[in-house]
Enzyme design. Structure first.
Site, PDB file in Angstrom:
ATOM      1  N   HIS A  90      15.745  -1.219  -8.031  1.00 19.47           N
ATOM      2  CA  HIS A  90      14.193  -1.431  -8.342  1.00 19.47           C
ATOM      3  C   HIS A  90      13.826   0.082  -8.790  1.00 19.47           C
ATOM      4  O   HIS A  90      13.062   0.644  -7.823  1.00 19.47           O
ATOM      5  CB  HIS A  90      13.520  -1.866  -7.192  1.00 19.47           C
ATOM      6  CG  HIS A  90      13.649  -3.433  -6.711  1.00 19.47           C
ATOM      7  ND1 HIS A  90      13.048  -4.464  -7.033  1.00 19.47           N
ATOM      8  CD2 HIS A  90      14.815  -3.819  -5.983  1.00 19.47           C
ATOM      9  CE1 HIS A  90      13.539  -5.434  -6.612  1.00 19.47           C
ATOM     10  NE2 HIS A  90      14.534  -5.056  -6.009  1.00 19.47           N
ATOM     11  N   GLN A 114      20.610  -9.766 -12.500  1.00 22.17           N
ATOM     12  CA  GLN A 114      21.613 -11.030 -12.334  1.00 22.17           C
ATOM     13  C   GLN A 114      21.445 -12.095 -13.267  1.00 22.17           C
ATOM     14  O   GLN A 114      22.517 -12.494 -13.797  1.00 22.17           O
ATOM     15  CB  GLN A 114      21.591 -11.295 -10.852  1.00 22.17           C
ATOM     16  CG  GLN A 114      21.689 -10.231  -9.832  1.00 22.17           C
ATOM     17  CD  GLN A 114      21.412 -10.607  -8.488  1.00 22.17           C
ATOM     18  OE1 GLN A 114      21.106 -11.620  -8.232  1.00 22.17           O
ATOM     19  NE2 GLN A 114      21.726  -9.653  -7.379  1.00 22.17           N
ATOM     20  N   CYS A 165      16.898  -6.514 -10.552  1.00 24.06           N
ATOM     21  CA  CYS A 165      17.398  -6.872  -9.826  1.00 24.06           C
ATOM     22  C   CYS A 165      17.922  -8.420  -9.901  1.00 24.06           C
ATOM     23  O   CYS A 165      18.618  -8.566 -10.722  1.00 24.06           O
ATOM     24  CB  CYS A 165      16.420  -6.844  -8.562  1.00 24.06           C
ATOM     25  SG  CYS A 165      17.564  -6.875  -6.913  1.00 24.06           S
ATOM     26  N   GLY A 182      16.636  -9.995 -12.089  1.00 22.85           N
ATOM     27  CA  GLY A 182      16.333 -10.101 -13.407  1.00 22.85           C
ATOM     28  C   GLY A 182      17.528  -9.649 -13.995  1.00 22.85           C
ATOM     29  O   GLY A 182      18.403 -10.337 -15.135  1.00 22.85           O
ATOM     30  N   ASP A 224       0.927  -1.082  -0.044  1.00 20.19           N
ATOM     31  CA  ASP A 224       0.029   0.110   0.101  1.00 20.19           C
ATOM     32  C   ASP A 224       0.913   1.429   0.024  1.00 20.19           C
ATOM     33  O   ASP A 224       0.564   2.307  -0.462  1.00 20.19           O
ATOM     34  CB  ASP A 224      -0.859   0.019   1.217  1.00 20.19           C
ATOM     35  CG  ASP A 224      -2.203  -0.528   0.830  1.00 20.19           C
ATOM     36  OD1 ASP A 224      -2.824  -0.614  -0.280  1.00 20.19           O
ATOM     37  OD2 ASP A 224      -2.890  -1.363   1.811  1.00 20.19           O
ATOM     38  N   GLU A 242      11.085   0.510 -10.237  1.00 19.06           N
ATOM     39  CA  GLU A 242       9.670   0.521  -9.764  1.00 19.06           C
ATOM     40  C   GLU A 242       9.069   1.094  -8.845  1.00 19.06           C
ATOM     41  O   GLU A 242       7.911   1.690  -8.922  1.00 19.06           O
ATOM     42  CB  GLU A 242       9.000  -0.960 -10.104  1.00 19.06           C
ATOM     43  CG  GLU A 242       9.252  -1.877  -9.071  1.00 19.06           C
ATOM     44  CD  GLU A 242      10.635  -2.594  -9.103  1.00 19.06           C
ATOM     45  OE1 GLU A 242      11.538  -2.241  -9.928  1.00 19.06           O
ATOM     46  OE2 GLU A 242      10.946  -3.665  -8.365  1.00 19.06           O
TER      47      GLU A 242
HETATM   48  N1  GLN Z   1      18.155 -12.845  -4.923  1.00 17.84           N
HETATM   49  C1  GLN Z   1      18.728 -11.638  -5.519  1.00 17.84           C
HETATM   50  C2  GLN Z   1      19.783 -11.026  -4.223  1.00 17.84           C
HETATM   51  O1  GLN Z   1      19.761 -11.037  -3.063  1.00 17.84           O
HETATM   52  C3  GLN Z   1      18.053 -10.604  -5.960  1.00 17.84           C
HETATM   53  C4  GLN Z   1      17.173  -9.746  -5.003  1.00 17.84           C
HETATM   54  C5  GLN Z   1      15.770  -9.106  -5.735  1.00 17.84           C
HETATM   55  O2  GLN Z   1      15.699  -9.393  -6.824  1.00 17.84           O
HETATM   56  N2  GLN Z   1      15.403  -8.111  -5.095  1.00 17.84           N
HETATM   57  O3  GLN Z   1      20.802 -10.310  -4.476  1.00 17.84           O
END
Ligand code: GLN
Length: 530
Positions: free
Chosen positions: A509, A387, A383, A385, A72, A511
């Site tokens: 992130h 990686q 994130c 994604g 929220d 978003e």
């Molecule tokens: N699992 C990954 C990390 O800890 C990415 C985390 C995520 O996508 N918020 O680095």
């Protein structure tokens, strides 16, 4: 001016959209010239939603100051453009933790610690915490859960007491549901009456009622509710189902909710400030006018609307600003492999590789990246994604066959994604995540530098693992550019493949910081490119 408090409670059933109503009230008060913040008090015992499974609770939203919170807060920020903080998200768990810590320290001088007054006092202090800096004219407090739940009782008792202490400076807005009985052809207000009675029995008289309904409620029904529930006629508002959540503030405004709130507090719009909703109206008009569609695949492991809420909203909002209707197709990465990836992704204009934790579904994400990279389909990795973009490139372009993240395979010979030394030390102490806003420098001549139009940005993080800088040169020589870096730690924050149409991965992130009136440049550019 004294800070005004608005409490938003919900009755009858859950999932009525208290978050959207609170956000809409916030937006409307802003357009009257006031400084507003919105906070959420959740009755569950988890300290924060960080450890909650998205299937239970939807996405975990992260504030700039590094607090893992309820989704929220994402609505609050998207609707109002404000930055929330760790003060804006409080759970029963946090309240009890604070009280127990005080008790252990001896702060209560040997008293017996009880729900009333110790827990309720702690709640009251937290409700007022945002008022301390004098930054806000209005503090809107949304209470999670439904009236009558055992868990929410201490919160309601705290509100009852606060209403006394604050005198005329507070309002209680109660959201209920009016069901339509098809067989009888009737809309029923009895559940609303019962819910208000329940609030009254706790010593709280609501000032304004907002009725959620699937069908239009006529004047007679609204007046009946007013008469039965001790509220004035102008204070019963209906919130009929609408095609878009972004129409809710306009609907509330049409029914003069903003005027009624201000009148009940003896106020008007800010002097010298003419209320204007024109930007919002224009946004909603554009949303209604969307014609050309683009298909975006969301490759993730949670087949649930709320799990990637901020990404979905960021895509949708970016679409409205660029005149494109974004149709999202969820692609479950757990079921993806080389045999079906073409079928799953070939009709899509663009693909987002979603964030996440743990091994489940990651080989499918890597498979998706191989497909979009080799077919030049615009791809946005966020994130985890990002990686996965790095791992895919290492395996299939650099030829490092077993490349992996040490999160999934601690034994990998090529830990292209790894936990950094200081994180490892932190991990031994129990805290490990890189959370909240960090600065990122954008490389000259990179795509992202161009998209943002500046060379320094600040974005929010939520992860443990990082790009391993020992491999940086090899990636760059082979065509994957590290185009964003943290100036203090030198960590890689963005990768891109400049030779492809649109292929960008962010360790942060974006978003979380996309709002209705200020869409995020990366999402806007991504949608534009489709
Ligand atoms: N699992 C990954 C990390 O800890 C990415 C985390 C995520 O996508 N918020 O680095």
């Amino acid at each position: 001016m004294k800070t005004k408090y608005i409490f938003v409670t919900g009755g009858v059933v859950s999932s009525l959209g208290k978050g959207i109503i609170s956000s809409s009230i916030g937006r409307l008060l802003q357009t009257c010239g006031y400084r507003v913040t919105i906070q959420k008090f959740d009755p569950y015992i988890n300290i924060d939603p960080g450890t909650l499974n998205p299937y239970e609770h939807g996405e975990c939203y992260v504030t700039d100051d590094g607090m893992e919170t309820d989704l929220d807060l994402g609505h609050y920020e998207r609707f109002t453009g404000i930055h929330t903080t760790r003060n804006n998200s409080v759970t029963t768990g946090k309240i009890y933790q604070a009280v127990i810590e005080k008790e252990r320290r001896g702060d209560y001088l040997g008293k017996t610690i009880q729900v009333v007054p110790h827990i309720t006092n702690e709640i009251k202090e937290r409700i007022k915490a945002n008022a301390a800096g004098g930054e806000f004219d209005f503090i809107i407090t949304e209470i999670g859960g439904t009236i009558g739940d055992i868990e929410s009782a201490p919160f309601l008792e705290a509100i009852r007491q606060l209403r006394w202490e604050l005198g005329g400076n507070s309002l209680c807005i109660h959201l209920t549901y009016v069901p339509y009985l098809k067989a009888a052809g009737e809309l029923k207000t009895k559940p609303t009456q019962h819910s208000v009675k329940e609030l009254q029995s706790l010593g709280i008289q609501p000032d304004i009622l907002i009725l959620r309904t699937e069908k239009h409620l006529n004047r007679e029904i609204l007046q009946k509710v007013a008469a039965f529930c001790n509220v004035s006629g102008d204070a019963v508002i209906q919130s009929e189902d609408l095609p878009s959540i972004y129409e809710v503030p306009l609907n509330m405004h049409r029914q003069r909710l903003d005027k009624t709130i201000l009148a009940k507090l003896g106020m008007d719009h800010m002097e010298g400030h003419e209320q204007s909703l024109s930007h919002w109206e224009e946004f909603v008009r554009k949303e209604k006018d969307l014609r050309t569609g683009v298909k975006v695949g969301l490759v993730g492991k949670y087949d649930l609307q709320d799990a990637y809420k901020s990404i979905r909203e960021s895509l949708h909002i970016a679409g409205i600003h660029t005149g494109k209707k974004v149709e999202i197709k969820f692609v479950n990465s757990e079921n993806l492999d080389a045999s079906n990836v073409e079928e799953a992704l070939s009709g899509l204009d663009g693909v987002v590789i979603c964030p996440g934790f743990g091994s489940r579904g990651i080989e499918g994400k890597i498979e998706a990246v191989t497909y979009t990279r080799t077919h030049n389909i615009p791809t946005f990795g966020i994130c985890l994604g990002m990686q996965m973009m790095v791992i895919e490139f290492a395996r299939n372009v650099l030829g490092l066959k077993d490349a992996h993240s040490s999160e999934m395979n601690p034994e990998t010979p090529h830990n292209v994604i790894d936990m950094m030394e200081d994180q490892k030390q932190l991990s031994q102490l129990g805290g490990t995540m890189r959370l909240g806003g960090y600065t990122c420098e954008l490389a000259d001549g990179s795509r992202v530098r161009d998209i943002y139009g500046k060379d320094r940005i600040r974005e929010r993080h939520r992860h443990r693992y990082e790009f391993n800088n020992n491999y940086k040169d090899r990636f760059q020589q082979a065509g994957m550019r590290c185009s964003g870096r943290n100036p203090e730690s030198d960590l890689v924050e963005i990768v891109e493949i400049p030779s492809l149409k649109w292929f960008i991965g962010t360790q942060f992130h974006p978003e979380y910081s996309s709002t209705v009136l200020t869409p995020h440049p990366l999402f806007v550019n991504f949608i534009k490119s489709l």
